[in-house]
Design an enzyme around this catalytic site. Structure first.
Site, PDB file in Angstrom:
ATOM      1  N   ASP A  14     -64.663  10.344 106.784  1.00 24.97           N
ATOM      2  CA  ASP A  14     -65.479  10.115 105.602  1.00 24.97           C
ATOM      3  C   ASP A  14     -65.677   8.595 105.551  1.00 24.97           C
ATOM      4  OD1 ASP A  14     -66.344   9.482 103.034  1.00 24.97           O
ATOM      5  OD2 ASP A  14     -65.038  10.936 102.060  1.00 24.97           O
ATOM      6  N   GLY A  36     -75.714  13.504  99.791  1.00 23.73           N
ATOM      7  CA  GLY A  36     -75.160  13.194 101.115  1.00 23.73           C
ATOM      8  C   GLY A  36     -74.227  11.998 101.098  1.00 23.73           C
ATOM      9  N   VAL A  37     -74.321  11.198 102.136  1.00 24.88           N
ATOM     10  CA  VAL A  37     -73.417  10.051 102.256  1.00 24.88           C
ATOM     11  C   VAL A  37     -73.708   9.007 101.166  1.00 24.88           C
ATOM     12  CG1 VAL A  37     -74.787   8.761 103.970  1.00 24.88           C
ATOM     13  CG2 VAL A  37     -72.305   8.552 103.953  1.00 24.88           C
ATOM     14  N   ASP A  38     -74.935   8.909 100.752  1.00 25.48           N
ATOM     15  CA  ASP A  38     -75.338   7.990  99.671  1.00 25.48           C
ATOM     16  C   ASP A  38     -74.570   8.330  98.385  1.00 25.48           C
ATOM     17  OD1 ASP A  38     -76.809   6.004  98.439  1.00 25.48           O
ATOM     18  OD2 ASP A  38     -78.691   7.127  98.384  1.00 25.48           O
ATOM     19  N   THR A 122     -79.881  11.969 109.740  1.00 25.79           N
ATOM     20  CA  THR A 122     -79.568  13.261 110.380  1.00 25.79           C
ATOM     21  C   THR A 122     -79.099  14.339 109.404  1.00 25.79           C
ATOM     22  OG1 THR A 122     -77.271  12.652 110.885  1.00 25.79           O
ATOM     23  CG2 THR A 122     -78.947  12.104 112.541  1.00 25.79           C
ATOM     24  N   GLY A 123     -79.155  14.056 108.100  1.00 26.51           N
ATOM     25  CA  GLY A 123     -78.792  15.062 107.103  1.00 26.51           C
ATOM     26  C   GLY A 123     -80.052  15.573 106.418  1.00 26.51           C
ATOM     27  N   VAL A 124     -80.176  15.217 105.152  1.00 22.22           N
ATOM     28  CA  VAL A 124     -81.324  15.639 104.333  1.00 22.22           C
ATOM     29  C   VAL A 124     -82.658  15.269 104.997  1.00 22.22           C
ATOM     30  CG1 VAL A 124     -82.480  15.249 102.107  1.00 22.22           C
ATOM     31  CG2 VAL A 124     -80.002  15.402 102.203  1.00 22.22           C
TER      32      VAL A 124
END
Ligand code: AR6
Length: 175
Positions: A14, A36-38, A122-124
């Protein structure tokens, strides 16, 4: 990896847990947070991060901006905006490459030694990781590290699949 001035490596983690000088966030053009990561970075950094982002006036796709890391172990967050995947013929590879280059340029200007990248777009945003990972790696390899304080470049992988892919790509390079 024969260049003694810097190392490139993958870790499975993470990104909010990493004790590095800077982590690179996969943001959107508003820089006002998201999922996501944001979302994970904003919740771990605390509300001061949103306040710091508000005054930046957004960020163009392919560009990056820097803030402090606030409550994160990382001293800084570099916010970059990856392209939304639209099939690959809309400058997505060039824009993704630019995210990595601009983030490294900003890091260099802030005396950052260690930097960890999330897997931008590479996510949303839907960029296939099999295409994105080689672009990320090539962009970092193309960066001129001579005279740069950067020593440790980490590709932070959230899933085992991403980690395996980066490990495979990194095992095939000589930097
Ligand atoms: N640590 C490391 N990597 C993570 C974490 C984490 N805690 N959480 C997710 N990832 P995404 P994008 C990985 O969707 O595609 C946001 O709403 C995840 O597995 O976060 O660039 C922004 O505000 C994936 O590989 O970013 C934008 O609107 C990677 O991070 C939009 O999403 C990126 O996935 C940006 O989309």
């Amino acid at each position: 990896m024969s260049d003694p001035t810097h190392t490139l490596r993958a870790v499975r983690a993470d990104i909010t847990s990493l004790d590095v000088d800077a982590i690179v966030n996969a943001a959107n053009t508003s820089l006002l947070g998201g999922g996501g990561v944001d979302g994970a970075i904003h919740s771990a950094a605390g509300p001061e991060l949103l306040e710091a982002c508000r005054v930046l006036g957004g960020c163009r796709t392919g560009d990056a901006k820097i803030t402090p890391g606030f409550r994160l172990p990382a001293r800084y967050v570099i916010h970059t905006v990856g392209p939304v995947w639209k099939g690959g013929n809309n400058a997505e590879p060039e824009l993704l490459s630019s995210c990595y280059r601009r983030s490294l340029e900003i890091a260099e200007n802030h005396a950052i030694h260690s930097i960890a990248f999330a897997s931008i777009s590479t996510g949303v945003f839907g960029f296939p990781v099999e295409l994105a990972a080689p672009i990320a790696l090539a962009a970092v390899q193309a960066f001129d590290f001579s005279g740069s304080p950067l020593r440790d470049v980490i590709f932070c992988c959230y899933s085992q699949q991403h980690y395996d892919l980066y490990r495979k790509l990194l095992s095939g390079i000589t930097a």
